[in-house]
Every structure is written in structure tokens, then in C-alpha cells.
Scaffold this motif. Structure first.
Motif, PDB file in Angstrom:
ATOM      1  N   SER A   5      51.020   0.588  56.648  1.00 39.14           N
ATOM      2  CA  SER A   5      51.027   1.964  57.301  1.00 39.14           C
ATOM      3  C   SER A   5      50.655   1.806  58.725  1.00 39.14           C
ATOM      4  O   SER A   5      49.956   0.986  59.068  1.00 39.14           O
ATOM      5  CB  SER A   5      50.107   2.736  56.268  1.00 39.14           C
ATOM      6  N   VAL A   6      51.105   2.987  59.131  1.00 39.74           N
ATOM      7  CA  VAL A   6      50.711   3.167  60.673  1.00 39.74           C
ATOM      8  C   VAL A   6      50.087   4.748  60.832  1.00 39.74           C
ATOM      9  O   VAL A   6      50.885   5.493  60.309  1.00 39.74           O
ATOM     10  CB  VAL A   6      51.762   2.718  61.762  1.00 39.74           C
ATOM     11  N   ASP A   7      48.912   4.719  61.203  1.00 40.93           N
ATOM     12  CA  ASP A   7      48.589   6.321  61.681  1.00 40.93           C
ATOM     13  C   ASP A   7      48.210   6.530  62.883  1.00 40.93           C
ATOM     14  O   ASP A   7      47.070   5.696  63.373  1.00 40.93           O
ATOM     15  CB  ASP A   7      47.228   6.259  60.489  1.00 40.93           C
ATOM     16  N   VAL A   8      48.558   7.542  63.596  1.00 42.29           N
ATOM     17  CA  VAL A   8      48.260   7.787  64.890  1.00 42.29           C
ATOM     18  C   VAL A   8      47.748   9.164  65.122  1.00 42.29           C
ATOM     19  O   VAL A   8      48.143  10.041  64.526  1.00 42.29           O
ATOM     20  CB  VAL A   8      49.681   7.582  65.807  1.00 42.29           C
ATOM     21  N   ASN A   9      46.629   9.256  65.905  1.00 41.72           N
ATOM     22  CA  ASN A   9      46.268  10.409  65.965  1.00 41.72           C
ATOM     23  C   ASN A   9      45.591  10.581  67.448  1.00 41.72           C
ATOM     24  O   ASN A   9      44.997   9.583  68.010  1.00 41.72           O
ATOM     25  CB  ASN A   9      44.590  10.510  65.065  1.00 41.72           C
ATOM     26  N   SER A  13      44.133   7.904  71.946  1.00 42.66           N
ATOM     27  CA  SER A  13      45.021   7.942  70.687  1.00 42.66           C
ATOM     28  C   SER A  13      44.062   7.160  70.007  1.00 42.66           C
ATOM     29  O   SER A  13      43.622   6.001  70.317  1.00 42.66           O
ATOM     30  CB  SER A  13      46.231   7.562  70.779  1.00 42.66           C
ATOM     31  N   PHE A  14      43.978   7.277  68.614  1.00 47.28           N
ATOM     32  CA  PHE A  14      43.168   6.223  67.789  1.00 47.28           C
ATOM     33  C   PHE A  14      44.373   6.083  66.626  1.00 47.28           C
ATOM     34  O   PHE A  14      44.776   6.669  66.039  1.00 47.28           O
ATOM     35  CB  PHE A  14      41.825   6.946  67.061  1.00 47.28           C
ATOM     36  N   ASN A  15      44.584   4.711  66.674  1.00 42.70           N
ATOM     37  CA  ASN A  15      45.517   4.181  65.881  1.00 42.70           C
ATOM     38  C   ASN A  15      45.235   3.294  64.614  1.00 42.70           C
ATOM     39  O   ASN A  15      44.359   2.205  65.185  1.00 42.70           O
ATOM     40  CB  ASN A  15      46.880   3.583  66.542  1.00 42.70           C
ATOM     41  N   ARG A  16      45.733   3.233  63.385  1.00 43.46           N
ATOM     42  CA  ARG A  16      45.196   2.510  62.404  1.00 43.46           C
ATOM     43  C   ARG A  16      46.282   1.791  61.666  1.00 43.46           C
ATOM     44  O   ARG A  16      47.375   2.468  61.382  1.00 43.46           O
ATOM     45  CB  ARG A  16      44.401   3.435  61.175  1.00 43.46           C
ATOM     46  N   PHE A  17      46.438   0.570  61.823  1.00 44.62           N
ATOM     47  CA  PHE A  17      47.383  -0.310  61.368  1.00 44.62           C
ATOM     48  C   PHE A  17      46.765  -1.226  59.946  1.00 44.62           C
ATOM     49  O   PHE A  17      45.963  -1.999  60.169  1.00 44.62           O
ATOM     50  CB  PHE A  17      47.844  -1.230  62.273  1.00 44.62           C
ATOM     51  N   THR A  18      47.436  -0.726  59.076  1.00 44.73           N
ATOM     52  CA  THR A  18      46.891  -1.167  57.500  1.00 44.73           C
ATOM     53  C   THR A  18      48.003  -1.995  56.669  1.00 44.73           C
ATOM     54  O   THR A  18      49.104  -1.574  56.829  1.00 44.73           O
ATOM     55  CB  THR A  18      46.244  -0.053  56.814  1.00 44.73           C
ATOM     56  N   TYR A  46      43.366  -2.641  61.228  1.00 43.01           N
ATOM     57  CA  TYR A  46      43.178  -2.820  62.433  1.00 43.01           C
ATOM     58  C   TYR A  46      42.912  -1.537  63.120  1.00 43.01           C
ATOM     59  O   TYR A  46      44.043  -0.722  63.180  1.00 43.01           O
ATOM     60  CB  TYR A  46      44.182  -3.553  63.395  1.00 43.01           C
ATOM     61  N   HIS A  47      41.770  -0.995  63.539  1.00 46.55           N
ATOM     62  CA  HIS A  47      41.519   0.207  64.406  1.00 46.55           C
ATOM     63  C   HIS A  47      41.583  -0.084  65.727  1.00 46.55           C
ATOM     64  O   HIS A  47      40.783  -0.570  66.652  1.00 46.55           O
ATOM     65  CB  HIS A  47      39.989   0.699  64.023  1.00 46.55           C
ATOM     66  N   ASN A  48      42.659   0.568  66.159  1.00 46.28           N
ATOM     67  CA  ASN A  48      43.129   0.496  67.652  1.00 46.28           C
ATOM     68  C   ASN A  48      42.791   1.725  68.553  1.00 46.28           C
ATOM     69  O   ASN A  48      43.488   2.822  68.167  1.00 46.28           O
ATOM     70  CB  ASN A  48      44.399   0.093  67.940  1.00 46.28           C
ATOM     71  N   PHE A  49      41.758   1.746  69.471  1.00 47.40           N
ATOM     72  CA  PHE A  49      41.713   2.701  70.457  1.00 47.40           C
ATOM     73  C   PHE A  49      42.505   2.633  71.616  1.00 47.40           C
ATOM     74  O   PHE A  49      42.462   1.303  72.464  1.00 47.40           O
ATOM     75  CB  PHE A  49      40.268   3.017  70.768  1.00 47.40           C
ATOM     76  N   ALA A  50      43.236   3.663  72.306  1.00 48.42           N
ATOM     77  CA  ALA A  50      44.036   3.432  73.506  1.00 48.42           C
ATOM     78  C   ALA A  50      43.864   4.496  74.228  1.00 48.42           C
ATOM     79  O   ALA A  50      43.795   5.941  73.719  1.00 48.42           O
ATOM     80  CB  ALA A  50      45.657   3.277  72.868  1.00 48.42           C
ATOM     81  N   GLY A  51      44.025   4.365  75.556  1.00 48.58           N
ATOM     82  CA  GLY A  51      43.969   5.372  76.614  1.00 48.58           C
ATOM     83  C   GLY A  51      43.093   5.153  77.695  1.00 48.58           C
ATOM     84  O   GLY A  51      42.933   3.967  78.000  1.00 48.58           O
ATOM     85  N   ASN A  52      42.730   6.256  78.329  1.00 46.68           N
ATOM     86  CA  ASN A  52      41.684   6.239  79.468  1.00 46.68           C
ATOM     87  C   ASN A  52      40.372   5.752  79.008  1.00 46.68           C
ATOM     88  O   ASN A  52      40.007   5.723  77.906  1.00 46.68           O
ATOM     89  CB  ASN A  52      41.561   7.718  80.112  1.00 46.68           C
ATOM     90  N   ASP A 111      38.569   3.024  79.092  1.00 43.84           N
ATOM     91  CA  ASP A 111      38.497   1.763  78.599  1.00 43.84           C
ATOM     92  C   ASP A 111      38.256   1.784  77.048  1.00 43.84           C
ATOM     93  O   ASP A 111      37.513   1.220  76.571  1.00 43.84           O
ATOM     94  CB  ASP A 111      37.297   0.964  79.187  1.00 43.84           C
ATOM     95  N   ALA A 112      39.000   2.828  76.450  1.00 41.59           N
ATOM     96  CA  ALA A 112      38.906   3.305  74.836  1.00 41.59           C
ATOM     97  C   ALA A 112      39.211   1.859  74.238  1.00 41.59           C
ATOM     98  O   ALA A 112      38.573   1.880  73.111  1.00 41.59           O
ATOM     99  CB  ALA A 112      39.916   4.086  74.603  1.00 41.59           C
ATOM    100  N   GLY A 113      40.122   1.279  74.722  1.00 43.56           N
ATOM    101  CA  GLY A 113      40.485  -0.185  73.734  1.00 43.56           C
ATOM    102  C   GLY A 113      39.283  -0.932  73.373  1.00 43.56           C
ATOM    103  O   GLY A 113      39.395  -1.969  72.536  1.00 43.56           O
ATOM    104  N   GLN A 114      38.034  -0.909  74.371  1.00 45.40           N
ATOM    105  CA  GLN A 114      37.028  -1.794  74.008  1.00 45.40           C
ATOM    106  C   GLN A 114      36.334  -1.647  72.753  1.00 45.40           C
ATOM    107  O   GLN A 114      35.408  -2.270  72.131  1.00 45.40           O
ATOM    108  CB  GLN A 114      35.894  -1.680  75.103  1.00 45.40           C
ATOM    109  N   LEU A 115      36.736  -0.362  72.182  1.00 45.28           N
ATOM    110  CA  LEU A 115      36.188   0.113  70.973  1.00 45.28           C
ATOM    111  C   LEU A 115      36.934  -0.205  69.524  1.00 45.28           C
ATOM    112  O   LEU A 115      36.546  -0.030  68.451  1.00 45.28           O
ATOM    113  CB  LEU A 115      35.984   1.628  70.788  1.00 45.28           C
ATOM    114  N   SER A 116      37.979  -1.058  69.798  1.00 45.46           N
ATOM    115  CA  SER A 116      38.760  -1.555  68.872  1.00 45.46           C
ATOM    116  C   SER A 116      38.200  -2.734  68.076  1.00 45.46           C
ATOM    117  O   SER A 116      37.428  -3.354  68.401  1.00 45.46           O
ATOM    118  CB  SER A 116      40.186  -2.010  69.411  1.00 45.46           C
ATOM    119  N   SER A 117      38.496  -2.534  66.514  1.00 51.79           N
ATOM    120  CA  SER A 117      38.111  -3.572  65.722  1.00 51.79           C
ATOM    121  C   SER A 117      38.975  -3.681  64.421  1.00 51.79           C
ATOM    122  O   SER A 117      39.744  -2.888  64.307  1.00 51.79           O
ATOM    123  CB  SER A 117      36.559  -3.061  65.329  1.00 51.79           C
ATOM    124  N   THR A 118      38.403  -4.746  63.562  1.00 53.40           N
ATOM    125  CA  THR A 118      39.177  -4.740  62.332  1.00 53.40           C
ATOM    126  C   THR A 118      38.107  -5.043  61.143  1.00 53.40           C
ATOM    127  O   THR A 118      37.200  -5.467  61.445  1.00 53.40           O
ATOM    128  CB  THR A 118      39.799  -6.132  62.610  1.00 53.40           C
TER     129      THR A 118
END
Length: 218
Positions: free
Chosen positions: A69-73, A90-95, A114-120, A122-129
Motif C-alpha cells: 500500500s501507499v498512503d499520502v497525507n 507530505s507524509f507518505n507511508r509505503f507498506t 517506510y515512513h517518508n516525510f517530504a517537502g520544505n 528538511d522534512a526528509g530528515q525525519l523519514s524512518s522504517t
């Protein structure tokens, strides 16, 4: 906007789902929805700054129990270095995972997200699995999740070894669902962070509304 692009990607996935269904893929079904939440939580942490979050989900299931699944918020998290709130995130979850009914009405699911933060900001630094195991029975749910890949910032709740547990109940009528949840966190390195103590980190009563009914093909 990154979020708009993500929604377009989900639309493409659902379009492919229709084509795949027409090709009569045995045992495969596709589904998706558009949804809204009064606040968006990640492991008990508010990642929308208390603002309304809207999103979309696409999912593929196989009759064997495997799924993806892919969940985008929409999200609004602080810049890790300064704490300044960002916009257009955006906060995206790939499961991927596997679920099965182990007893009448009781379903157990195991997987990795995989929890992916994207956008302004430096949100991507919070991404984790994380790897997770959850169970559901007649509207009751329980989940345990273990972080196996930590975020790029040194923050409690986003580090390798952090464990998050959640219990909840949901009652759904058509597009509306209501329920309650409690969350509990065990921190791997709580001594490094002031105020990071093992224990219940949130409780809530919620009402969710699906902007579209779940759309299924297959």
C-alpha cells in the motif's frame, strides 16, 4: 507541489488497477480512497500541527494474504534544526506485509513500513522504517512497531530501537468512522533526551470521514 504530484501518482496507480483488473489477474484486487483527518498522528506524535490533513491511499491485495500500500497525507512538521514550522509538506507511508485470519474474526498482520516525510524545511530528515505486527477483532485493534532504520536527526521516537504500541476501537457507518486510541512508547535511548520517558504518549477520541468510498477493482 510535492503532495499534488503524489496524488497524481496514486491516481495513476488506480488507473493501472483498472487495466490490471481488465486483464483478469487471478487473486489480485486493487483499492483506494481519499480521506480527511482533523489531525495526523505518527506513532502518537502530531505531524500536522493540529491542522486538518487530507490524503489518499492505494492498495493491492493478493488472495494469499500478501499486500502492498501507499498512503499520502498533507503534513506540517518543524524544521529539525530550528523548530520552525514548514509548509507544503507530505507524509507518505509505503507498506508491504502479510495478513491472515488466525481465528474467526481475528486477523493478524505483519509487515514493514517506510515512513517518508517530504517537502520544505528538511522534512526528509525525519523519514524512518519500522517493522510491525498488528491484530484486529470486531473493531478492536492492537499494534506493536519497532524502528529498524532511524531518522537522519537525533530525536526521540525516530531512533533505531524505539518501540511504539497502540490499542484502539473503531466503529464505522458508511463513510464515517468513530473511535478511540491510546499509544505507548518505549524509547531506546531515553537517557539522552530530557522528558523522554517510557509510557503512554497520547490518547484520543476521533471521528474520520472518507471523502470517497473505498474503490475496489479486481
Amino acid at each position: 507541489m510535492k503532495f499534488t504530484k503524489s496524488l497524481l501518482a496514486l491516481a495513476a496507480v488506480l488507473s493501472f488497477a483498472g487495466a490490471a483488473s481488465a486483464a483478469a489477474l487471478d487473486g489480485v484486487s486493487f483499492s483506494g480512497d481519499v480521506h480527511a483527518n482533523s489531525a495526523l498522528l505518527h506513532r502518537g506524535l502530531d505531524v500536522s500541527n493540529g491542522d486538518l490533513s487530507v490524503g489518499a491511499t492505494a492498495r493491492v491485495d493478493h488472495a494469499s494474504g500478501f499486500f502492498g500500500s501507499v498512503d499520502v497525507n498533507t503534513a506540517k512538521v518543524a524544521k529539525p534544526a530550528t523548530g520552525e514550522l514548514g509548509v507544503d509538506q507530505s507524509f507518505n507511508r509505503f507498506t508491504i506485509g502479510y495478513g491472515a485470519e488466525v481465528a474467526p474474526g481475528l486477523k493478524v498482520t505483519n509487515g514493514v513500513t517506510y515512513h517518508n516525510f517530504a517537502g520544505n524545511q528538511d522534512a526528509g530528515q525525519l523519514s524512518s522504517t519500522e517493522v510491525f505486527s498488528d491484530a484486529s477483532y470486531l473493531g478492536f485493534t492492537g499494534k506493536l512497531a519497532y524502528t529498524v532504520q532511524g531518522a537522519g536527526v537525533n530525536a526521540p521516537g525516530f531512533r533505531v530501537g524505539d518501540v511504539y504500541g497502540e490499542l484502539g476501537y473503531t466503529y464505522t457507518i458508511d463513510k464515517v468512522s468513530a473511535g478511540a486510541d491510546i499509544g505507548y512508547t518505549w524509547y531506546a535511548d531515553k537517557d539522552q533526551f530530557a522528558g523522554a520517558k517510557d509510557g503512554m504518549n497520547f490518547s484520543r477520541i476521533r471521528i474520520d470521514y472518507a471523502l470517497t468510498k473505498d474503490v475496489t477493482v479486481g
